[in-house]
Design an enzyme around this catalytic site. Structure first.
Site, PDB file in Angstrom:
ATOM      1  N   LYS A   1      29.684  -8.692 -22.289  1.00  0.00           N
ATOM      2  CA  LYS A   1      29.173  -7.533 -23.017  1.00  0.00           C
ATOM      3  C   LYS A   1      29.510  -7.609 -24.512  1.00  0.00           C
ATOM      4  CE  LYS A   1      29.879  -4.428 -19.054  1.00  0.00           C
ATOM      5  NZ  LYS A   1      28.620  -4.193 -18.363  1.00  0.00           N
TER       6      LYS A   1
ATOM      7  N   GLY B   1      29.552  -1.353 -12.382  1.00  0.00           N
ATOM      8  CA  GLY B   1      30.334  -0.134 -12.574  1.00  0.00           C
ATOM      9  C   GLY B   1      31.838  -0.349 -12.577  1.00  0.00           C
TER      10      GLY B   1
ATOM     11  N   ARG C   1      18.150 -10.758 -14.931  1.00  0.00           N
ATOM     12  CA  ARG C   1      17.659 -10.974 -13.569  1.00  0.00           C
ATOM     13  C   ARG C   1      16.655  -9.885 -13.238  1.00  0.00           C
ATOM     14  NH1 ARG C   1      20.459  -6.519 -11.489  1.00  0.00           N
ATOM     15  NH2 ARG C   1      22.454  -6.224 -12.517  1.00  0.00           N
TER      16      ARG C   1
HETATM   17  P1  ADP Z   1      27.727  -2.290 -15.632  1.00  0.00           P
HETATM   18  O1  ADP Z   1      27.750  -3.709 -16.067  1.00  0.00           O
HETATM   19  O2  ADP Z   1      28.804  -1.972 -14.686  1.00  0.00           O
HETATM   20  O3  ADP Z   1      26.358  -1.873 -15.202  1.00  0.00           O
HETATM   21  P2  ADP Z   1      27.225  -0.718 -18.041  1.00  0.00           P
HETATM   22  O4  ADP Z   1      27.747  -1.100 -19.389  1.00  0.00           O
HETATM   23  O5  ADP Z   1      25.782  -0.987 -17.786  1.00  0.00           O
HETATM   24  O6  ADP Z   1      28.112  -1.461 -16.959  1.00  0.00           O
HETATM   25  O7  ADP Z   1      27.552   0.812 -17.783  1.00  0.00           O
HETATM   26  C1  ADP Z   1      27.354   1.407 -16.508  1.00  0.00           C
HETATM   27  C2  ADP Z   1      27.219   2.922 -16.639  1.00  0.00           C
HETATM   28  O8  ADP Z   1      28.368   3.508 -17.269  1.00  0.00           O
HETATM   29  C3  ADP Z   1      26.066   3.392 -17.486  1.00  0.00           C
HETATM   30  O9  ADP Z   1      24.845   3.426 -16.755  1.00  0.00           O
HETATM   31  C4  ADP Z   1      26.531   4.771 -17.908  1.00  0.00           C
HETATM   32  O10 ADP Z   1      26.351   5.694 -16.883  1.00  0.00           O
HETATM   33  C5  ADP Z   1      28.016   4.595 -18.114  1.00  0.00           C
HETATM   34  N1  ADP Z   1      28.334   4.258 -19.538  1.00  0.00           N
HETATM   35  C6  ADP Z   1      28.351   3.029 -20.066  1.00  0.00           C
HETATM   36  N2  ADP Z   1      28.655   3.064 -21.374  1.00  0.00           N
HETATM   37  C7  ADP Z   1      28.837   4.360 -21.682  1.00  0.00           C
HETATM   38  C8  ADP Z   1      29.213   5.067 -22.894  1.00  0.00           C
HETATM   39  N3  ADP Z   1      29.464   4.431 -24.022  1.00  0.00           N
HETATM   40  N4  ADP Z   1      29.314   6.409 -22.840  1.00  0.00           N
HETATM   41  C9  ADP Z   1      29.102   7.086 -21.683  1.00  0.00           C
HETATM   42  N5  ADP Z   1      28.759   6.486 -20.527  1.00  0.00           N
HETATM   43  C10 ADP Z   1      28.643   5.139 -20.516  1.00  0.00           C
HETATM   44  P1  ADP Z   2      23.657  -2.643 -12.974  1.00  0.00           P
HETATM   45  O1  ADP Z   2      24.306  -3.987 -13.025  1.00  0.00           O
HETATM   46  O2  ADP Z   2      23.261  -2.186 -14.324  1.00  0.00           O
HETATM   47  O3  ADP Z   2      24.451  -1.607 -12.242  1.00  0.00           O
HETATM   48  P2  ADP Z   2      21.763  -2.604 -10.698  1.00  0.00           P
HETATM   49  O4  ADP Z   2      21.966  -1.185 -10.370  1.00  0.00           O
HETATM   50  O5  ADP Z   2      20.376  -3.119 -10.664  1.00  0.00           O
HETATM   51  O6  ADP Z   2      22.272  -2.888 -12.192  1.00  0.00           O
HETATM   52  O7  ADP Z   2      22.654  -3.471  -9.720  1.00  0.00           O
HETATM   53  C1  ADP Z   2      23.958  -3.131  -9.403  1.00  0.00           C
HETATM   54  C2  ADP Z   2      24.897  -4.333  -9.327  1.00  0.00           C
HETATM   55  O8  ADP Z   2      25.204  -4.663  -7.977  1.00  0.00           O
HETATM   56  C3  ADP Z   2      24.308  -5.555  -9.923  1.00  0.00           C
HETATM   57  O9  ADP Z   2      25.351  -6.334 -10.491  1.00  0.00           O
HETATM   58  C4  ADP Z   2      23.663  -6.254  -8.756  1.00  0.00           C
HETATM   59  O10 ADP Z   2      23.634  -7.625  -8.981  1.00  0.00           O
HETATM   60  C5  ADP Z   2      24.570  -5.867  -7.602  1.00  0.00           C
HETATM   61  N1  ADP Z   2      23.842  -5.536  -6.369  1.00  0.00           N
HETATM   62  C6  ADP Z   2      23.221  -4.382  -6.128  1.00  0.00           C
HETATM   63  N2  ADP Z   2      22.691  -4.384  -4.898  1.00  0.00           N
HETATM   64  C7  ADP Z   2      22.984  -5.575  -4.352  1.00  0.00           C
HETATM   65  C8  ADP Z   2      22.711  -6.195  -3.083  1.00  0.00           C
HETATM   66  N3  ADP Z   2      21.996  -5.560  -2.158  1.00  0.00           N
HETATM   67  N4  ADP Z   2      23.189  -7.428  -2.857  1.00  0.00           N
HETATM   68  C9  ADP Z   2      23.882  -8.060  -3.813  1.00  0.00           C
HETATM   69  N5  ADP Z   2      24.171  -7.535  -5.009  1.00  0.00           N
HETATM   70  C10 ADP Z   2      23.736  -6.313  -5.292  1.00  0.00           C
END
Ligand code: ADP
Ligand code: ADP
Ligand code: MG
Length: 679
Positions: free
Chosen positions: A116, A165, A300
């Site tokens: 990131k 998350g 992806r």
């Molecule tokens: P991940 O790789 O786990 O998906 P993200 O950076 O995409 O991590 O963040 C996941 C979630 O965390 C976001 O969809 C949002 O709900 C929350 N989030 C991330 N960054 C912020 C921020 N700067 N302020 C508030 N919420 C945040």
């Molecule tokens: P984000 O990474 O922003 O949370 P997604 O919600 O699309 O994006 O996916 C959640 C995370 O969990 C991703 O890192 C994805 O690769 C993984 N993931 C979600 N569902 C599955 C699944 N059914 N099998 C394997 N990996 C999964």
């Protein structure tokens, strides 16, 4: 175009990719672990190769095995799905080295976006707006604290290598920073093997809006509009929709162009998602005031890609295959239009009322709404699922059972369709979030599109521990279902010329009015019910002392129209042992009923001989020799006609001997066990 590809994934996404391949006449090779030997994705592919043990590290993450399987089966390319190896640049490189096409971006793009902090440095250079924060290389704790103080609290500490998350800590005040930093770094090193962090301003009441982008090998880029994924639990998406409510044309273009700039900056190829956090300083009613900041890029196909497919009419897996095989993008930006509104709900094996605890088990009943098949036309209801009825949900993989995607001309139409489709989703065998998803869908915040990542905690009062089907209707449904089954058994008995004591049990008819008592269990509490057949043939039911008329009729699709007093519902009921699982348009519930009369089983017992009431299979014994039993206590379960029947003690006594073993077939009248009755 390819003629054969290997799908390096499992579950719904492997099935999803296979479906597009089938439509395009591309042969498919599945890989599978021990736990997945009989799974749906194996059946969905033309060939399958076993790659190891159930744990992901022993199978779906073993890329040398996967590459060998592709070579051995003559596949030209590998689709990684999402999760597992999809964002692993070493795997993408290893595919290339082996002469296989990796269906995804070049390894360099995965690497640039993988961390990131590094990706934010790149995005800064490409003029993509960033959340105010620190994403430098220097990880000195005092420096990080100073940066956080400068940003102003609350701040969010994020593991640079994090995902799904994990590895995030919100910090409200300066004093808490040091401890949160230490704990975040610990989680980061354990989960991702890298403890570098970045710090961001914690955006209040933000929305998560992401842009689907696509690039080809000729340097063309398009964006396929946005998805709103603000409804989250533990920073993980629960419901996703497209387009984002309140999105203005101006902001859409700005975000789309920023996302394309992000993709271009890393020479991106294929499907990718640029995630933005969106601030709403004007509140829900002033979406024109929304400000967006780059959060991360997922290199992806995303779990929620179907909502984009629904509103654009495009098949994104087909796009991935075309681009990976060297074709240009199927269309230009100006050819893409938004049609209607789509929402996806992630159906997960988990208990929302118990802190979303994941559940495992078997899908004894897996009833899904009627779908239009996955086609590019208007798919009003679509289910992407990697499991079938009777499949297990094992502890080895994630808890997502299926995705339900609905499309409508407007958001209201899509919402209504989603609620109906969720009501038609009948899962028995393990806890799921289906009812919870219905509560979210119908909550005021979601219905009025007051979206932000705090929607679930804000609406908690109407989302958790909700009961939409009460004890009276649950009991009425259970009794009606029992009467229907007994009637069917009686007819069956007549047709086959049996003397069936179960059928004879409704012998009370000839005696005029009769009563039947039930001991109920509802939400862990005991209740009683009394069913009465009146002299005039009318039915009456008394639940906890309240009496009303009961009427029922069988209706299409195996449902019952149940009327009890002023209540009326169309009910689908599934019995698993003594537990009745009740599904209605209003909601779903469970009730346990012990039928005192059935348990008396008077026709089958003489002096402690307990015999099979019908030919069938012994499923289980609930007792062993020597057990002291009470009248009405369950002794054994038999299965016949795809239904389970409990055999109960006709009187108090002691079990003398079990005469069969579970799994044995027995003939009608066969003696199941001997009871020494208390005189
Ligand atoms: P991940 O790789 O786990 O998906 P993200 O950076 O995409 O991590 O963040 C996941 C979630 O965390 C976001 O969809 C949002 O709900 C929350 N989030 C991330 N960054 C912020 C921020 N700067 N302020 C508030 N919420 C945040
Ligand atoms: P984000 O990474 O922003 O949370 P997604 O919600 O699309 O994006 O996916 C959640 C995370 O969990 C991703 O890192 C994805 O690769 C993984 N993931 C979600 N569902 C599955 C699944 N059914 N099998 C394997 N990996 C999964
Ligand atoms: Mg994310």
């Amino acid at each position: 175009m390819f003629t054969k590809i290997l799908i390096a994934n499992r579950g719904e996404i492997a099935c999803r990719v296979a479906a597009s391949c089938a439509r395009l006449a591309i042969k498919t090779v599945a890989v599978y672990s021990d736990a997945d030997a009989a799974s749906k994705h194996v059946a969905a592919c033309g060939e399958a190769v076993h790659i190891g043990g159930s744990a992901p590290k022993d199978s779906y993450l073993r890329w040398e095995k996967i590459i060998a399987a592709a070579k051995a089966t003559g596949a030209q390319a590998i689709h990684p799905g999402y999760g597992f190896l999809s964002e692993n640049e070493e795997f993408a490189q290893a595919c290339a080295n082996a002469g296989l096409v990796f269906i995804g971006p070049p390894p360099s793009a995965i690497q640039s976006m993988g961390l990131k902090a590094e990706s934010k440095r790149l995005m800064e250079a490409a003029n993509v707006p960033l959340v105010p924060g620190y994403h430098g290389v220097n990880q000195d704790a005092a420096l990080l604290q100073a940066e956080a103080d400068a940003i102003g609290y609350p701040v969010l500490i994020k593991a640079s290598a994090g995902g799904g998350g994990k590895g995030m800590r919100a910090v409200d005040k300066a004093e808490d920073f040091a401890a949160a930093l230490a704990s975040c770094k610990r989680e980061a090193i354990n989960s991702f093997g890298d403890d570098a962090v970045l710090i961001e301003k914690y955006v209040q009441r933000p929305r998560h809006i992401e842009i689907q982008v696509f690039g080809d090998t000729f340097g063309n880029y398009v964006y396929l509009f946005e998805r709103d994924c603000s409804v989250q639990r533990r920073h993980q998406k629960v419901l996703e929709e497209a387009p984002a409510p309140g999105m203005t044309e101006h902001l859409r273009r700005q975000m789309g162009e920023a996302a394309v700039a992000a993709a271009r900056a890393v020479k991106y190829v294929g499907a990718g998602t640029v995630e933005f956090i969106v601030e709403q300083p004007g509140g829900y009613d002033h979406p024109e005031a929304m400000r967006f900041y780059f959060m991360e890029m997922n290199t992806r196909l995303q779990v929620e890609h179907p909502v984009t497919e629904a509103i654009t009419g495009q098949d994104l897996v087909e796009w991935q295959l075309r681009v990976a095989s060297g074709e240009p993008l199927p269309c230009k930006q100006e050819d893409l239009k938004i049609h209607g509104h789509a929402i996806e709900a992630r159906i997960c094996a988990e208990n929302p009322d118990n802190n979303f605890l994941p559940a495992t088990g078997t899908l004894h009943v897996y009833g899904l709404p009627v779908c239009t098949t996955f086609e590019r036309a208007d798919h009003a209801v679509r289910v992407d699922s990697g499991v079938r009825e009777f499949d297990p949900i094992s502890p080895f993989y994630d808890s997502m059972v299926a995705k339900l995607i609905v499309h409508g001309a407007t958001r209201e139409e899509a919402l209504a369709r989603l609620d109906t489709a969720l009501a038609q989703t009948h899962i028995v065998g393990l806890a799921t979030n289906v009812q919870f998803l219905r509560h979210v869908t119908t909550s005021a915040s979601f219905a009025q599109a007051q979206l932000d990542t705090a929607l679930i905690p804000r609406e908690a009062a109407v989302l958790f521990n909700q009961e939409k089907v009460g004890l009276p209707m649950a009991t009425a449904a259970m009794v009606a279902d029992m009467l229907v089954r007994e009637h069917a058994l009686a007819q069956h008995a007549t047709v086959h010329g049996w003397i069936d004591p179960w059928a004879q049990r409704d012998g009370w008819r000839s005696h005029g009015a009769s009563n039947r008592e039930f001991k109920l269990e509802f939400h862990g509490e005991p209740h009683t019910a009394l069913f009465t057949r009146l002299h005039d043939g009318g039915l009456q039911l008394t639940v906890d002392g309240h009496t009303a008329a009961l009427r029922y009729a069988q209706v299409a699709g195996g449902a019952l129209d149940v009327r009890y007093g002023d209540l009326r519902a169309t009910v689908h009921l599934y019995k698993k042992g003594e537990v009745a699982h009740v599904f209605t348009a209003q909601g779903a519930t469970q009730i346990v009923a012990i039928d005192a009369l059935a348990h008396a089983g008077e026709a089958q017992t003489e002096g402690g001989r307990l015999t099979a009431p019908m030919p069938g299979k012994v499923v289980s014994f609930a007792v062993k020799a020597g057990d002291v039993v009470k009248k009405g206590q369950a002794l054994a379960v038999m299965e016949a006609m795809k239904m389970e029947h409990t055999i109960a003690a006709p009187a108090d006594g002691t079990v003398a001997e079990l005469l069969f073993a579970p799994g044995d077939q027995v003939t009608e009248g066969a003696e199941l066990l001997k009871l020494a009755l208390v005189e």
